[in-house]
Design a protein around this motif. Structure first.
Motif, PDB file in Angstrom:
ATOM      1  N   TRP A 137     -17.927  71.461  -9.176  1.00  0.00           N
ATOM      2  CA  TRP A 137     -17.674  71.922 -10.544  1.00  0.00           C
ATOM      3  C   TRP A 137     -17.311  70.755 -11.456  1.00  0.00           C
ATOM      4  O   TRP A 137     -17.920  70.580 -12.522  1.00  0.00           O
ATOM      5  CB  TRP A 137     -16.548  72.960 -10.530  1.00  0.00           C
ATOM      6  N   TYR A 138     -16.351  69.915 -11.040  1.00  0.00           N
ATOM      7  CA  TYR A 138     -15.951  68.857 -11.974  1.00  0.00           C
ATOM      8  C   TYR A 138     -16.929  67.687 -11.997  1.00  0.00           C
ATOM      9  O   TYR A 138     -16.917  66.888 -12.930  1.00  0.00           O
ATOM     10  CB  TYR A 138     -14.506  68.406 -11.764  1.00  0.00           C
ATOM     11  N   ASN A 139     -17.808  67.601 -11.004  1.00  0.00           N
ATOM     12  CA  ASN A 139     -18.833  66.551 -11.027  1.00  0.00           C
ATOM     13  C   ASN A 139     -20.136  67.006 -11.683  1.00  0.00           C
ATOM     14  O   ASN A 139     -21.096  66.247 -11.735  1.00  0.00           O
ATOM     15  CB  ASN A 139     -19.121  66.061  -9.609  1.00  0.00           C
ATOM     16  N   VAL A 150     -10.631  78.584 -14.930  1.00  0.00           N
ATOM     17  CA  VAL A 150      -9.472  78.418 -15.811  1.00  0.00           C
ATOM     18  C   VAL A 150      -8.312  77.942 -14.950  1.00  0.00           C
ATOM     19  O   VAL A 150      -7.937  78.607 -13.981  1.00  0.00           O
ATOM     20  CB  VAL A 150      -9.098  79.743 -16.506  1.00  0.00           C
ATOM     21  N   LEU A 151      -7.770  76.798 -15.283  1.00  0.00           N
ATOM     22  CA  LEU A 151      -6.673  76.244 -14.492  1.00  0.00           C
ATOM     23  C   LEU A 151      -5.334  76.701 -15.066  1.00  0.00           C
ATOM     24  O   LEU A 151      -4.585  75.935 -15.670  1.00  0.00           O
ATOM     25  CB  LEU A 151      -6.763  74.718 -14.466  1.00  0.00           C
ATOM     26  N   ILE A 171      -7.405  64.348  -9.429  1.00  0.00           N
ATOM     27  CA  ILE A 171      -8.057  64.865 -10.631  1.00  0.00           C
ATOM     28  C   ILE A 171      -7.186  65.936 -11.295  1.00  0.00           C
ATOM     29  O   ILE A 171      -7.096  66.019 -12.527  1.00  0.00           O
ATOM     30  CB  ILE A 171      -9.452  65.437 -10.292  1.00  0.00           C
ATOM     31  N   LEU A 172      -6.525  66.755 -10.477  1.00  0.00           N
ATOM     32  CA  LEU A 172      -5.692  67.833 -11.014  1.00  0.00           C
ATOM     33  C   LEU A 172      -4.475  67.314 -11.779  1.00  0.00           C
ATOM     34  O   LEU A 172      -3.979  68.002 -12.684  1.00  0.00           O
ATOM     35  CB  LEU A 172      -5.225  68.750  -9.877  1.00  0.00           C
ATOM     36  N   VAL A 173      -3.963  66.140 -11.440  1.00  0.00           N
ATOM     37  CA  VAL A 173      -2.736  65.675 -12.080  1.00  0.00           C
ATOM     38  C   VAL A 173      -2.951  64.515 -13.051  1.00  0.00           C
ATOM     39  O   VAL A 173      -2.017  64.105 -13.750  1.00  0.00           O
ATOM     40  CB  VAL A 173      -1.672  65.260 -11.029  1.00  0.00           C
ATOM     41  N   LYS A 174      -4.151  63.990 -13.115  1.00  0.00           N
ATOM     42  CA  LYS A 174      -4.408  62.931 -14.093  1.00  0.00           C
ATOM     43  C   LYS A 174      -4.428  63.497 -15.514  1.00  0.00           C
ATOM     44  O   LYS A 174      -4.803  64.652 -15.739  1.00  0.00           O
ATOM     45  CB  LYS A 174      -5.755  62.239 -13.804  1.00  0.00           C
ATOM     46  N   THR A 175      -4.044  62.680 -16.469  1.00  0.00           N
ATOM     47  CA  THR A 175      -4.125  63.092 -17.866  1.00  0.00           C
ATOM     48  C   THR A 175      -5.572  63.005 -18.345  1.00  0.00           C
ATOM     49  O   THR A 175      -6.401  62.314 -17.738  1.00  0.00           O
ATOM     50  CB  THR A 175      -3.258  62.187 -18.747  1.00  0.00           C
ATOM     51  N   VAL A 176      -5.853  63.679 -19.433  1.00  0.00           N
ATOM     52  CA  VAL A 176      -7.195  63.618 -20.001  1.00  0.00           C
ATOM     53  C   VAL A 176      -7.529  62.197 -20.425  1.00  0.00           C
ATOM     54  O   VAL A 176      -8.673  61.744 -20.276  1.00  0.00           O
ATOM     55  CB  VAL A 176      -7.324  64.606 -21.184  1.00  0.00           C
ATOM     56  N   LEU A 189     -13.603  68.370 -18.194  1.00  0.00           N
ATOM     57  CA  LEU A 189     -12.622  67.638 -19.001  1.00  0.00           C
ATOM     58  C   LEU A 189     -11.924  68.580 -19.975  1.00  0.00           C
ATOM     59  O   LEU A 189     -10.701  68.511 -20.162  1.00  0.00           O
ATOM     60  CB  LEU A 189     -13.328  66.496 -19.749  1.00  0.00           C
ATOM     61  N   GLU A 190     -12.686  69.481 -20.567  1.00  0.00           N
ATOM     62  CA  GLU A 190     -12.104  70.442 -21.509  1.00  0.00           C
ATOM     63  C   GLU A 190     -11.118  71.375 -20.818  1.00  0.00           C
ATOM     64  O   GLU A 190     -10.038  71.671 -21.349  1.00  0.00           O
ATOM     65  CB  GLU A 190     -13.209  71.257 -22.175  1.00  0.00           C
ATOM     66  N   VAL A 191     -11.482  71.857 -19.629  1.00  0.00           N
ATOM     67  CA  VAL A 191     -10.597  72.763 -18.893  1.00  0.00           C
ATOM     68  C   VAL A 191      -9.344  72.029 -18.435  1.00  0.00           C
ATOM     69  O   VAL A 191      -8.222  72.552 -18.538  1.00  0.00           O
ATOM     70  CB  VAL A 191     -11.339  73.389 -17.689  1.00  0.00           C
ATOM     71  N   LEU A 192      -9.492  70.805 -17.922  1.00  0.00           N
ATOM     72  CA  LEU A 192      -8.348  70.041 -17.442  1.00  0.00           C
ATOM     73  C   LEU A 192      -7.391  69.694 -18.577  1.00  0.00           C
ATOM     74  O   LEU A 192      -6.185  69.563 -18.364  1.00  0.00           O
ATOM     75  CB  LEU A 192      -8.830  68.776 -16.734  1.00  0.00           C
ATOM     76  N   GLU A 193      -7.905  69.564 -19.795  1.00  0.00           N
ATOM     77  CA  GLU A 193      -7.047  69.278 -20.949  1.00  0.00           C
ATOM     78  C   GLU A 193      -6.078  70.426 -21.209  1.00  0.00           C
ATOM     79  O   GLU A 193      -4.962  70.221 -21.691  1.00  0.00           O
ATOM     80  CB  GLU A 193      -7.905  69.013 -22.186  1.00  0.00           C
TER      81      GLU A 193
END
Length: 456
Positions: A137-139, A150-151, A171-176, A189-193
Motif C-alpha cells: 500500500w505505501y509503496n 485510515v490510520l 514508516i508509521l512513526v516518521k514525520t511527513v 503520504l496523505e494518510v500518514l500526515e
C-alpha cells in the motif's frame, strides 16, 4: 513441445523466457547475456507494467540507496538481446504449454508474494493485516493502491523482528517531513500526515539475540525526530554463559544498540517505538463490532534449545491495528510444479524436478532468505546449470523459436504489452513529477494510468 533438442548448431540463439522481473529475474538475464559461449535471446515477463519487483514495491521508500541497484538493472534491460514484456500474466496471457513451444528454456523468478499467518483468534478482524499488504500500500503497488486505509489507531502491534517489521514500524512513526525525501506513494503520504499512531510495539517471541533484523536498520530508531525507542531492560538481559557463546558480531551489535535504548531516558517525543522480546501473540481482541481492540500476548522464556516456551503470564497491549510480519511464502504458477509445504518450486540446484528445460531462481527456488545481492549468486548458479544443459544437448528445442511468434500470440490475444521503452517514459514522468513536488519520485500507482504513459 518439439522432440528436437537445442544445439548451437541449429544456427539460432538460445531462446529463454524469464518469468518475473525482480532482482532474480534481472540477474538471470544478466548472467545469460554476460557469457559468450552460446548466443542468447531473453524475454523477461512480468504481470505488472513496471519492472524491478521488490526493489520498486518492497524496499522501504526511505531507503533510496538500496534502490540504486536499478541503475545496473537498466543496463541489462537495455541490451538488444533482452526484452521486457510487462503487463503479461503467465498462465493467462501466456500459458505454460505455449511458453514451452516458444522458448528453449524457462526460468521462474516470481519471488514469494504471499505472507504467513499467525494462526490465532481474531486474525481476520478489521485492522489486522499482513505487513506485506501494508508495504504494498505505501509503496504504491497496483494491487494495493486502491485500498482505503485510515490510520486512526493510536496503537499498532507489528509481530515479527525482521527488517520488514522494522521498516513498517519506522514508516508509521516518521514525520511527513522525514518521509517527503522518500519515494513513498502520494496517497500513503496523505494518510500518514493525518495518522493518529502514537505507540508501535515490535514483538519477538524469542529473545533479542534471536532477532533477524540488521543493526543499521535498528539504529535508525535512535535517530527519529518524533519517536523515542523504548526497551525493557529485563528483555535484553542475557546471562554471561549464554552471551559468551554468541559468535555472530551482528548479534552482538544488535544487543549493544538495544541495551543503549534500554537505559535511555525518553526524550518526550510524541511517538514511541516499543521493542519487545519474549512475547507471543495469542489473541487479537474484538471491540464488539469486528474491529481490533487489543492484542493479548503471553510472556515466554527460552528453553535449552533456544525455543520460546510460554509462562502462562499474559498482558494486553492497547492497540487498534495488528500487522503480522512473520515470513513470506511462494505462490504456485499455473502448470508449474509446487511444494505447498515449503512454498517453493521443487528443484535440484535450480533445475525444476521432472521438467527438462525449466529452471528457477530466487525466493521461489530456495524460500525467502537473504538480501537483494544474495539473489545474484543464486541466479548465476541457476543459469550455469541451464547453459551446461544447453551445451550438453539436454534442452528440448522450441517448436516456434523467434520473437515474432511470441509477439503474434500476444497480439492475437489482445494483450497490451508494456515494453522497456514504455517503462522509460513512465520512469521519466515519475521523476519529473517528483521534482515538481520536491521529492525524488512521484509514483503512478494504478495500472490503467501506467499504460497511458508509453513510447509514442
Amino acid at each position: 513441445m518439439s522432440e528436437q533438442t537445442f544445439s548451437p548448431s541449429l544456427g539460432r540463439p538460445l531462446r529463454v523466457a524469464v518469468i518475473g522481473s525482480g532482482p532474480s529475474g534481472i540477474y538471470a538475464a544478466e548472467a545469460l547475456t554476460k557469457q559468450t559461449a552460446i548466443p542468447v535471446e531473453v524475454d523477461v515477463f512480468d504481470r505488472l507494467p513496471t519492472p524491478y519487483g521488490l526493489v520498486r514495491y518492497g524496499v522501504a521508500p526511505d531507503h533510496l540507496t538500496i534502490k540504486s541497484v536499478t541503475r545496473a538493472f537498466e543496463k541489462v534491460l537495455s541490451d538488444p538481446r533482452v526484452r521486457f514484456l510487462g503487463n503479461v500474466e503467465f498462465g493467462r496471457d501466456l500459458t505454460h504449454e505455449e511458453a514451452r513451444g516458444l522458448y528453449d528454456a524457462l526460468v521462474y523468478t516470481v519471488g514469494a508474494s504471499a505472507d504467513r499467518r499467525l494462526g490465532i483468534p481474531g486474525e481476520d478482524l478489521r485492522g489486522s493485516m499482513s505487513a506485506t499488504e501494508f508495504v504494498a500500500w505505501y509503496n504504491g503497488h497496483p494491487d494495493a493502491a486502491a485500498r482505503e486505509l485510515v490510520l486512526n489507531a493510536g496503537g499498532v502491534a507489528v509481530v515479527g523482528v525482521g527488517n520488514v517489521a522494522l521498516d513498517v514500524s519506522r514508516i508509521l512513526v516518521k514525520t511527513v517531513d522525514e518521509l517527503r525525501g522518500s519515494d513513498i506513494a502520494g496517497h500513503a503520504l496523505e494518510v500518514l500526515e493525518r495518522s493518529a499512531v502514537r505507540d508501535v510495539w515490535v514483538l519477538g517471541r524469542r529473545g533479542a539475540a534471536q532477532a533477524k533484523f540488521t543493526t543499521k536498520e535498528l539504529r535508525e530508531f535512535g535517530e527519529l525526530s518524533a519517536a523515542d525507542p523504548v526497551v525493557k531492560p529485563a528483555e535484553v538481559q542475557i546471562d554471561e554463559a549464554t552471551e559468551a557463546l554468541i559468535t555472530d558480531n551482528a548479534v552482538r551489535k544488535n544487543l549493544e544498540v538495544l541495551r543503549d535504548f534500554a537505559v535511555r531516558t525518553p526524550g518526550g517525543k510524541e511517538r514511541r517505538i516499543h521493542l519487545r522480546f519474549l512475547v507471543s501473540p495469542v489473541e487479537i481482541l474484538d471491540d464488539g463490532s469486528g474491529q481490533v481492540a487489543g492484542l493479548r500476548v503471553e510472556r515466554n522464556v527460552l528453553d535449552e534449545a533456544g525455543n520460546a516456551v510460554g509462562t502462562g503470564e499474559y498482558e494486553v497491549l492497547p492497540v487498534q491495528m495488528v500487522l503480522r510480519s512473520v515470513g513470506y511464502k511462494g505462490v504456485a504458477l499455473p502448470g508449474v510444479p509446487f511444494d505447498e509445504r515449503r512454498g517453493v518450486i521443487p528443484n535440484a540446484e535450480g533445475r525444476v524436478e521432472g521438467r527438462p528445460g525449466e529452471y528457477t531462481a530466487g525466493w521461489i527456488k530456495r524460500g525467502p532468505s537473504g538480501v537483494i545481492g544474495t539473489n545474484k549468486k543464486d541466479a548465476v548458479d541457476t543459469v550455469a546449470g541451464l547453459l551446461a544443459d544447453a551445451g550438453a544437448g539436454a534442452l528440448p528445442a522450441a517448436a516456434q523459436p523467434g520473437r515474432e511468434a511470441v509477439d503474434a500470440l500476444l497480439r492475437d490475444r489482445g494483450v497490451d504489452v508494456y515494453t522497456y521503452h514504455d517503462w522509460q517514459v513512465l520512469d521519466a514522468h515519475e521523476l519529473a513529477q517528483g521534482e515538481q513536488q520536491g521529492r525524488p519520485r512521484s509514483k503512478v500507482v494504478h495500472k490503467h494510468e501506467m499504460l497511458t504513459h508509453r513510447k509514442g
